[in-house]
Design a protein around this motif. Structure first.
Motif, PDB file in Angstrom:
ATOM      1  N   UNK A 196     -11.457   0.405 -23.326  1.00  0.00           N
ATOM      2  CA  UNK A 196     -11.133   0.966 -22.003  1.00  0.00           C
ATOM      3  C   UNK A 196     -12.374   1.471 -21.271  1.00  0.00           C
ATOM      4  N   UNK A 197     -12.270   1.647 -19.957  1.00  0.00           N
ATOM      5  CA  UNK A 197     -13.377   2.242 -19.209  1.00  0.00           C
ATOM      6  C   UNK A 197     -13.652   3.658 -19.702  1.00  0.00           C
ATOM      7  N   UNK A 218     -18.770  -0.657 -21.351  1.00  0.00           N
ATOM      8  CA  UNK A 218     -17.826  -0.282 -20.293  1.00  0.00           C
ATOM      9  C   UNK A 218     -17.899   1.214 -19.948  1.00  0.00           C
ATOM     10  N   UNK A 219     -19.119   1.764 -19.918  1.00  0.00           N
ATOM     11  CA  UNK A 219     -19.326   3.179 -19.613  1.00  0.00           C
ATOM     12  C   UNK A 219     -20.056   3.334 -18.288  1.00  0.00           C
ATOM     13  N   UNK A 220     -19.549   4.234 -17.458  1.00  0.00           N
ATOM     14  CA  UNK A 220     -20.166   4.574 -16.182  1.00  0.00           C
ATOM     15  C   UNK A 220     -20.495   6.058 -16.155  1.00  0.00           C
ATOM     16  N   UNK A 221     -21.461   6.430 -15.340  1.00  0.00           N
ATOM     17  CA  UNK A 221     -21.873   7.824 -15.229  1.00  0.00           C
ATOM     18  C   UNK A 221     -21.347   8.404 -13.922  1.00  0.00           C
ATOM     19  N   UNK A 222     -20.748   9.592 -14.024  1.00  0.00           N
ATOM     20  CA  UNK A 222     -20.342  10.360 -12.842  1.00  0.00           C
ATOM     21  C   UNK A 222     -21.297  11.548 -12.749  1.00  0.00           C
ATOM     22  N   UNK A 223     -21.738  11.873 -11.560  1.00  0.00           N
ATOM     23  CA  UNK A 223     -22.746  12.921 -11.397  1.00  0.00           C
ATOM     24  C   UNK A 223     -22.168  14.292 -11.062  1.00  0.00           C
ATOM     25  N   UNK A 224     -20.864  14.357 -10.770  1.00  0.00           N
ATOM     26  CA  UNK A 224     -20.303  15.649 -10.350  1.00  0.00           C
ATOM     27  C   UNK A 224     -18.803  15.702 -10.603  1.00  0.00           C
ATOM     28  N   UNK A 253      -5.802   5.430 -19.443  1.00  0.00           N
ATOM     29  CA  UNK A 253      -6.409   4.368 -18.655  1.00  0.00           C
ATOM     30  C   UNK A 253      -7.919   4.411 -18.760  1.00  0.00           C
ATOM     31  N   UNK A 254      -8.449   5.583 -19.107  1.00  0.00           N
ATOM     32  CA  UNK A 254      -9.887   5.725 -19.294  1.00  0.00           C
ATOM     33  C   UNK A 254     -10.180   6.988 -20.089  1.00  0.00           C
ATOM     34  N   UNK A 255     -11.383   7.048 -20.597  1.00  0.00           N
ATOM     35  CA  UNK A 255     -11.861   8.183 -21.369  1.00  0.00           C
ATOM     36  C   UNK A 255     -12.954   8.871 -20.558  1.00  0.00           C
ATOM     37  N   UNK A 256     -12.876  10.191 -20.449  1.00  0.00           N
ATOM     38  CA  UNK A 256     -13.863  10.986 -19.712  1.00  0.00           C
ATOM     39  C   UNK A 256     -14.531  11.931 -20.699  1.00  0.00           C
ATOM     40  N   UNK A 257     -15.860  11.931 -20.718  1.00  0.00           N
ATOM     41  CA  UNK A 257     -16.611  12.752 -21.661  1.00  0.00           C
ATOM     42  C   UNK A 257     -17.736  13.501 -20.965  1.00  0.00           C
ATOM     43  N   UNK A 258     -18.113  14.615 -21.568  1.00  0.00           N
ATOM     44  CA  UNK A 258     -19.342  15.284 -21.177  1.00  0.00           C
ATOM     45  C   UNK A 258     -20.497  14.613 -21.896  1.00  0.00           C
TER      46      UNK A 258
END
Length: 178
Positions: free
Chosen positions: A72-73, A88-94, A44-49
């Motif tokens: 995808x997000x 379609x990229x968002x930043x997560x801080x933690x 459903x989404x891709x998570x990267x460092x």
């Protein structure tokens, strides 16, 4: 709750850094990539460092085989990235924000590619549900490992799927036992 899957090309001695060895040392076979195709369909989404984002963002958008990932997000865990340019990229801080993403009602799995430091942090925080590993019959002796003893994150794993291909590469799917 969404499942979080860490997907890696990995050597027999646990190295995931700079995987140029995936195609130079072992002849790729089409069947090796059936797991990758399944991941693309289920994610459903891709998570990267941040480091992986910086490597993938300039290249993946122009690659047809990654069209589903590009659409995808995407989320990048970073304390410094301000304005991601990849569509379609968002930043997560933690990692707490990753936990909130995991607890969301959105569809599909959260898929982590590469991102060794992030993968180690996710395991330590108890956020990893499954590992998809393509284990290459290569020993590098040094480099960034997926599982580092200094992480202090013991985990019990259960083998869910496995297959060995004619070139010696093994597909291993491991569930994290809670």
């Amino acid at each position: 709750m969404r499942n979080l899957i860490v997907s890696e090309f990995i050597t027999l001695d646990g190295i995931i850094e700079n995987p140029e060895w995936t195609y130079t040392e072992v002849k790729p076979l089409p069947e090796m990539f059936s797991l990758k195709e399944r991941e693309q369909q289920e994610a459903g989404c891709l998570l990267l460092g941040r480091v992986s984002y910086d490597e993938f963002a300039p290249v993946w958008p122009s690659m047809e085989e990654f069209a589903e990932y590009n659409a995808m997000p995407k989320y990048v865990v970073s304390s410094s990235l301000e304005d991601p340019e990849w569509h379609n990229t968002s930043v997560l801080r933690s990692l707490e924000e990753v936990r909130e993403l995991k607890e969301s009602d959105d569809d599909g799995t959260i898929l982590v590619h590469a991102s060794a430091t992030l993968a180690q942090g996710l395991l330590a925080a108890g956020l990893v549900d499954r590992y998809h590993l393509l284990v290459f019959p290569i020993l590098l002796g040094g480099g960034k490992r997926l599982f580092a003893a200094e992480d202090g994150a013991p985990a019990k794993l259960a083998l869910a799927e496995h297959e060995t291909y004619a070139n010696g590469v093994q597909m291993q799917v491991w569930d994290v036992v809670r």
